[in-house]
Write an enzyme that holds these catalytic residues in place. Structure first.
Site, PDB file in Angstrom:
ATOM      1  N   ASP A 102       0.807  -1.220   0.000  1.00 50.20           N
ATOM      2  CA  ASP A 102       0.000   0.000   0.000  1.00 50.20           C
ATOM      3  C   ASP A 102       0.838   1.267   0.000  1.00 50.20           C
ATOM      4  O   ASP A 102       0.284   2.380   0.072  1.00 50.20           O
ATOM      5  CB  ASP A 102      -0.921   0.019   1.221  1.00 50.20           C
ATOM      6  N   ARG A 113       0.599  -1.520   7.758  1.00 55.31           N
ATOM      7  CA  ARG A 113       1.107  -0.309   7.113  1.00 55.31           C
ATOM      8  C   ARG A 113       2.050   0.501   8.007  1.00 55.31           C
ATOM      9  O   ARG A 113       2.528   1.558   7.577  1.00 55.31           O
ATOM     10  CB  ARG A 113      -0.063   0.582   6.667  1.00 55.31           C
ATOM     11  N   ARG A 148      -9.790   5.863  10.809  1.00 58.36           N
ATOM     12  CA  ARG A 148      -8.341   5.747  10.838  1.00 58.36           C
ATOM     13  C   ARG A 148      -7.699   6.763  11.794  1.00 58.36           C
ATOM     14  O   ARG A 148      -7.111   6.399  12.793  1.00 58.36           O
ATOM     15  CB  ARG A 148      -7.763   5.908   9.426  1.00 58.36           C
ATOM     16  N   HIS A 173     -11.325   7.267   4.725  1.00 53.33           N
ATOM     17  CA  HIS A 173     -10.454   8.441   4.801  1.00 53.33           C
ATOM     18  C   HIS A 173     -11.230   9.650   4.283  1.00 53.33           C
ATOM     19  O   HIS A 173     -12.088   9.516   3.398  1.00 53.33           O
ATOM     20  CB  HIS A 173      -9.206   8.270   3.923  1.00 53.33           C
ATOM     21  N   CYS A 210      -5.243   9.372  -3.541  1.00 56.37           N
ATOM     22  CA  CYS A 210      -4.481   8.439  -2.699  1.00 56.37           C
ATOM     23  C   CYS A 210      -3.039   8.294  -3.191  1.00 56.37           C
ATOM     24  O   CYS A 210      -2.130   8.089  -2.391  1.00 56.37           O
ATOM     25  CB  CYS A 210      -5.147   7.071  -2.669  1.00 56.37           C
TER      26      CYS A 210
END
Length: 281
Positions: A81, A106, A152, A181, A275
Site C-alpha cells: 500500500d 502499514r 483511521r 479516509h 491516494c
C-alpha cells in the site's frame, strides 16, 4: 403604465487558473492485496501489478503534462500500500507532520516516508504522538485544515496538527466504512470550494460542511461509489476517476476542466487519484 423589467443578476463564474504543484508519488512495484483493512480489499480477488504500474505511470505522465513536478519515493518490498503516497505525511508550508498508521500492515510506511523527507531537505518534521494517516485525513482548504476521523485518524491528532502547523483545524467525522479516509469523501477545489458526499459524514459534520461551503458540489451515491471524490485539483484541472461522469459534468459547469483517469487496479485496494498523490507544495 409602462411595463417594468426585472433584471436577474448572476454571480459571475470565477476565472479558473492552474497552479503548478510539487508532488510525491510511489510506484506500485510491489502492489498486491494480501490483507483486508477496508471494505474494498479482497485478498481472494486477483490483482495485476503490471496493470497497476501502467495505470500509475499514466497518472504520473498526466501530472507532468500539466506542468507539475513529480518526485518519486522508492517502494519497499512487503509494503503493497506504499503506492498510496497521500497517506505518508501531511505537508503545509514546508512543515511535515509524519503519519502513524492504525493497522500494523502499514506501520512501516510512516518511517519510510519520514526518511525520504529528511533526505530531501525538509528540516521541520514531526513524528506524531497520535495516529493520523496523512493527507488521507488532512486536507488543506485555504488557511485551514479539514481533518477526518472515525475510522483511521485519531481525533486527538487534530489538536496536534493545529499546534504544529499553526492553522485552525476543523474535525469531520466519517460514518460509512466505504469512505474510511476524508479524501475518499471530499475533495478540495479551491481555497473556498469543495465537493463531497454528504452521506459519508455524521449529521453534525454535514451541518458544519453546509455552513462552511454552502455552494459545494455534492456527489451522487453512484459517483461516490466509484471513488469520484478521490480527486486532485490544481485550480483548473480536476483529475478524477473517469467513471464519475455526473461529477465531471458538475465540475465542467463550474468552470473546471475535469480529466478522467483510469486507476481500476488500484481501486481494488481502496485507492485512486488523490491516494496516489502527496502535495509537497
Amino acid at each position: 403604465m409602462a411595463a417594468t423589467t426585472t433584471t436577474v443578476e448572476h454571480t459571475p463564474r470565477p476565472e479558473r487558473t492552474a497552479a503548478s504543484y510539487r508532488l510525491l508519488m510511489c510506484r506500485p512495484q510491489y502492489f498486491d492485496v494480501t490483507y483486508r483493512i477496508n471494505p474494498w480489499m479482497n485478498p481472494d480477488k486477483p490483482t495485476d501489478a503490471g496493470a497497476a504500474l501502467l495505470q500509475w505511470e499514466q497518472l504520473r505522465r498526466l501530472y507532468l503534462s500539466l506542468g507539475h513536478r513529480v518526485e518519486v519515493i522508492e517502494p519497499l518490498r512487503g509494503l503493497p500500500d506504499m503506492v498510496f503516497a497521500a497517506n505518508g505525511a501531511t505537508v503545509v508550508d514546508g512543515k511535515v507532520l509524519g503519519a502513524r498508521f492504525r493497522h500494523r500492515e502499514r506501520t512501516a510506511e510512516g518511517p519510510a516516508y519520514l526518511d525520504w523527507f529528511a533526505e530531501h531537505g525538509f528540516a521541520d518534521v514531526l513524528w506524531p504522538e497520535h495516529i493520523n494517516e496523512g493527507e488521507g485525513d488532512y486536507l488543506r482548504v485555504g488557511r485551514r485544515l479539514l481533518a477526518g476521523t472515525g475510522f483511521r485518524t485519531d481525533a486527538r491528532s487534530h489538536a496536534e496538527a493545529q499546534e504544529f502547523f499553526g492553522l485552525p483545524v476543523t474535525g469531520l467525522t466519517l460514518v460509512d466504512p466505504n469512505f474510511y479516509h476524508l479524501d475518499t469523501a471530499l475533495a478540495v477545489l479551491s481555497p473556498d470550494e469543495v465537493m463531497y458526499y454528504p452521506a459519508a459524514f455524521s449529521p453534525g459534520s454535514q451541518a458544519v460542511l453546509r455552513e462552511m461551503f454552502p455552494d459545494a458540489i455534492l456527489a451522487s451515491p453512484q459517483d461516490a461509489a466509484v471513488f469520484g471524490l478521490n480527486a486532485f485539483c490544481d485550480g483548473l484541472n480536476v483529475l478524477l476517476p473517469q467513471a464519475a461522469t455526473a461529477l465531471a459534468e458538475q465540475l465542467r459547469q463550474r468552470g473546471f476542466n475535469p480529466i478522467g483517469v483510469s486507476l481500476g487496479e488500484l481501486l481494488k485496494a481502496g485507492g485512486s487519484v488523490k491516494c496516489c498523490t502527496l502535495a509537497l507544495s
